[in-house]
Scaffold this motif. Sequence first.
Motif, PDB file in Angstrom:
ATOM      1  N   GLU A   1     -35.019  37.534 -44.842  1.00  0.00           N
ATOM      2  CA  GLU A   1     -33.440  38.086 -45.004  1.00  0.00           C
ATOM      3  C   GLU A   1     -32.905  37.297 -45.943  1.00  0.00           C
ATOM      4  O   GLU A   1     -31.938  36.905 -46.699  1.00  0.00           O
ATOM      5  N   ARG A   2     -33.435  35.661 -45.957  1.00  0.00           N
ATOM      6  CA  ARG A   2     -32.646  34.608 -46.354  1.00  0.00           C
ATOM      7  C   ARG A   2     -33.337  33.837 -46.986  1.00  0.00           C
ATOM      8  O   ARG A   2     -34.207  33.434 -45.550  1.00  0.00           O
ATOM      9  N   PHE A   3     -32.249  32.633 -47.506  1.00  0.00           N
ATOM     10  CA  PHE A   3     -33.367  31.265 -47.494  1.00  0.00           C
ATOM     11  C   PHE A   3     -33.863  30.777 -45.949  1.00  0.00           C
ATOM     12  O   PHE A   3     -34.649  30.200 -45.674  1.00  0.00           O
ATOM     13  N   GLU A   4     -32.509  30.642 -45.469  1.00  0.00           N
ATOM     14  CA  GLU A   4     -33.053  29.836 -43.753  1.00  0.00           C
ATOM     15  C   GLU A   4     -34.168  30.560 -42.654  1.00  0.00           C
ATOM     16  O   GLU A   4     -34.661  29.807 -42.226  1.00  0.00           O
ATOM     17  N   ASP A   5     -34.336  31.632 -42.947  1.00  0.00           N
ATOM     18  CA  ASP A   5     -35.901  32.631 -42.806  1.00  0.00           C
ATOM     19  C   ASP A   5     -37.058  31.804 -43.048  1.00  0.00           C
ATOM     20  O   ASP A   5     -38.124  31.844 -42.139  1.00  0.00           O
ATOM     21  N   VAL A   6     -37.067  30.959 -43.964  1.00  0.00           N
ATOM     22  CA  VAL A   6     -38.431  29.904 -44.214  1.00  0.00           C
ATOM     23  C   VAL A   6     -38.126  28.493 -44.944  1.00  0.00           C
ATOM     24  O   VAL A   6     -38.890  27.919 -44.725  1.00  0.00           O
ATOM     25  N   LEU A   7     -36.857  29.012 -45.245  1.00  0.00           N
ATOM     26  CA  LEU A   7     -36.615  26.985 -45.369  1.00  0.00           C
ATOM     27  C   LEU A   7     -36.076  26.325 -44.874  1.00  0.00           C
ATOM     28  O   LEU A   7     -34.834  27.262 -44.186  1.00  0.00           O
ATOM     29  N   PRO A   8     -35.990  25.454 -44.472  1.00  0.00           N
ATOM     30  CA  PRO A   8     -34.882  24.416 -43.453  1.00  0.00           C
ATOM     31  C   PRO A   8     -33.398  24.922 -44.327  1.00  0.00           C
ATOM     32  O   PRO A   8     -33.082  25.034 -45.406  1.00  0.00           O
ATOM     33  N   ALA A   9     -32.062  24.910 -43.119  1.00  0.00           N
ATOM     34  CA  ALA A   9     -31.163  24.703 -43.922  1.00  0.00           C
ATOM     35  C   ALA A   9     -30.423  23.814 -45.251  1.00  0.00           C
ATOM     36  O   ALA A   9     -30.942  22.806 -44.611  1.00  0.00           O
ATOM     37  N   PRO A  10     -29.771  24.007 -45.630  1.00  0.00           N
ATOM     38  CA  PRO A  10     -29.697  23.118 -46.650  1.00  0.00           C
ATOM     39  C   PRO A  10     -28.190  22.087 -46.168  1.00  0.00           C
ATOM     40  O   PRO A  10     -27.938  22.603 -45.303  1.00  0.00           O
ATOM     41  N   ARG A  11     -28.227  20.929 -46.510  1.00  0.00           N
ATOM     42  CA  ARG A  11     -26.657  20.327 -46.196  1.00  0.00           C
ATOM     43  C   ARG A  11     -25.706  20.186 -46.057  1.00  0.00           C
ATOM     44  O   ARG A  11     -25.259  21.461 -47.393  1.00  0.00           O
ATOM     45  N   GLU A  12     -25.080  20.144 -45.786  1.00  0.00           N
ATOM     46  CA  GLU A  12     -23.356  20.502 -46.079  1.00  0.00           C
ATOM     47  C   GLU A  12     -22.688  19.824 -47.636  1.00  0.00           C
ATOM     48  O   GLU A  12     -23.703  18.710 -48.293  1.00  0.00           O
TER      49      GLU A  12
ATOM     50  N   TYR B   1     -31.002  22.446 -53.715  1.00  0.00           N
ATOM     51  CA  TYR B   1     -30.645  21.613 -52.448  1.00  0.00           C
ATOM     52  C   TYR B   1     -29.332  22.525 -51.628  1.00  0.00           C
ATOM     53  O   TYR B   1     -29.297  22.419 -50.336  1.00  0.00           O
ATOM     54  N   THR B   2     -28.536  23.332 -52.457  1.00  0.00           N
ATOM     55  CA  THR B   2     -28.135  23.687 -51.873  1.00  0.00           C
ATOM     56  C   THR B   2     -27.629  24.869 -51.252  1.00  0.00           C
ATOM     57  O   THR B   2     -26.958  26.124 -50.324  1.00  0.00           O
ATOM     58  N   VAL B   3     -29.610  25.926 -51.151  1.00  0.00           N
ATOM     59  CA  VAL B   3     -29.631  26.850 -50.433  1.00  0.00           C
ATOM     60  C   VAL B   3     -30.659  26.611 -49.705  1.00  0.00           C
ATOM     61  O   VAL B   3     -31.166  27.011 -48.590  1.00  0.00           O
TER      62      VAL B   3
END
Length: 511
Positions: free
Chosen positions: A169-180, A203-205
């Motif tokens: 449902e979001r990028f973080e379900d598949v890919l590493p979370a972005p940096r601040e 890189y923001t996502v």
Amino acid sequence: MTSPQNPEITAVLQRTAHSMAKGAPKGWQRASISAHVDRHGTGSHGVVYFVTNGESRPGSMRTPEYLTRIFGLDDTSADELTIELVVYPDGRFEAVTSRAIMRQPDEEPGESAVVYVLRPDVRPLDAGDLQGGPTGPTQAGDPGEAVRLLWAYLCKRAEIFGWEPGRMERFEDVLPAPREAEEIEELERQLGLRLPDDLRALYTVADGDKNCGVFDHHPWLTLRRLVSLHHADHWWATGNTWKYHTLDSERSDGLPNPKVRPSVDRPGWIIFAESTGGDFLAVDMDPAEGGRPGQVIRVGLHHDEGPVYVADSVTELLRLQLAALERGDYTCDAASEELWIEAGLPTHHADTADDVDSLWDVVDTESDFMDGESDGADAVAEALVHHMYVTCDAELAPLAGHPTLAAVTVLSDEPLSLVPLQDCRRLYGLDLSQAAVRDLEVVTGIPGLRYLSMRLEQWNELTEHVDRPIGLAAAVLSDASSPATLAAWAASLGGDADDLCFYTGRLPQHA
């Protein structure tokens, strides 16, 4: 000038020569081995035997590992040492060891061209520096579209592997979370370059793809890894040293208005995805005339002909991959969830042009002259010419004082004059090894000459006129027939005494 023999090295060379002689075929005239050794081991083509009919044949003997002992015994503190060893049927052997002289890497067994790096602090000309910047200086990528395409790509990938609804449902379900955002800005400052807008938006996502291989089966790097790799030693970019240099080694993308500068490596190339085999995808922030900042190129270990243009942006790369998925042009492994997309992306120079000629040769002088066209000479004089092949005085004359000419290869049976080249201010490289020349002394007056390739007889003729060629960074001997010849040639160039050691001796049973 050469250093004196080291008795321990002489003993190792004698042992190697003995092994070479034992394996020699009937009627052999000499046996030779060209090896390089460093702290990791040895490498060479193996032993080559020259027989009575003048032919050469490879031997079955591999390079003996004990040659690495020579590297340990050598006192020049070299990172790598070249060993040239020849043994004769009468038991004589001779050898040179050198930190500055080596076979050119593309030489085949039995061939004899060597390069002597006289000034290692001077680097070869970068062909990419001869080109101007892009005529279209704006980026082709679209940050919002790049993020949309990445999401669509991931959704299609999930569909292919039969993921259940709600699993993504979001990028973080598949890919590493972005940096601040602050971390991204700090890492970009450390990079020293601004990322293209579309890659920066990605890189923001997500901070890379955790080896998912989003970009053409190349894992997408974390931003910290991207910065680290940019500042690391680019071990794959060896072509920017004289050892690997030839006048026509740099290649363009094969297009009339090239998109990519034909360099080995450039600070404006930012690697953002890497394969396991030493190849990379990079965004090019320093494109050639026909390119766009942020375009995607291939570089790395298997791209020794130069960088390969892939797409005008990361956005377009994602678009092409998504289109291939939607067409069904892919293969996959359901168990590992690996995906190989057949997007038709260029992988080599032959993919971008039917006939990839050297960047340098932008004017076909031979056809102009052979066809008798009156404006052929004018075309040469006015063109942006970097490397020319010439065969006679008539082809050489139009190059007099040429403002952009950087390299010339002469192929002539009839003697010609080099006088037209003496006022070519940017001329750095000259190959006369397949030429007949009336006035070799002219080369000493070419102000920027740094690379010169000739036969032994030509080098001997030249040294009759001057003590040594002034200012050369690399000298090439195209027909180094023996270690003794090589040692004498090197001495005539007046290099550092530590550059080469000459050894001679006899096998025990012939002593």
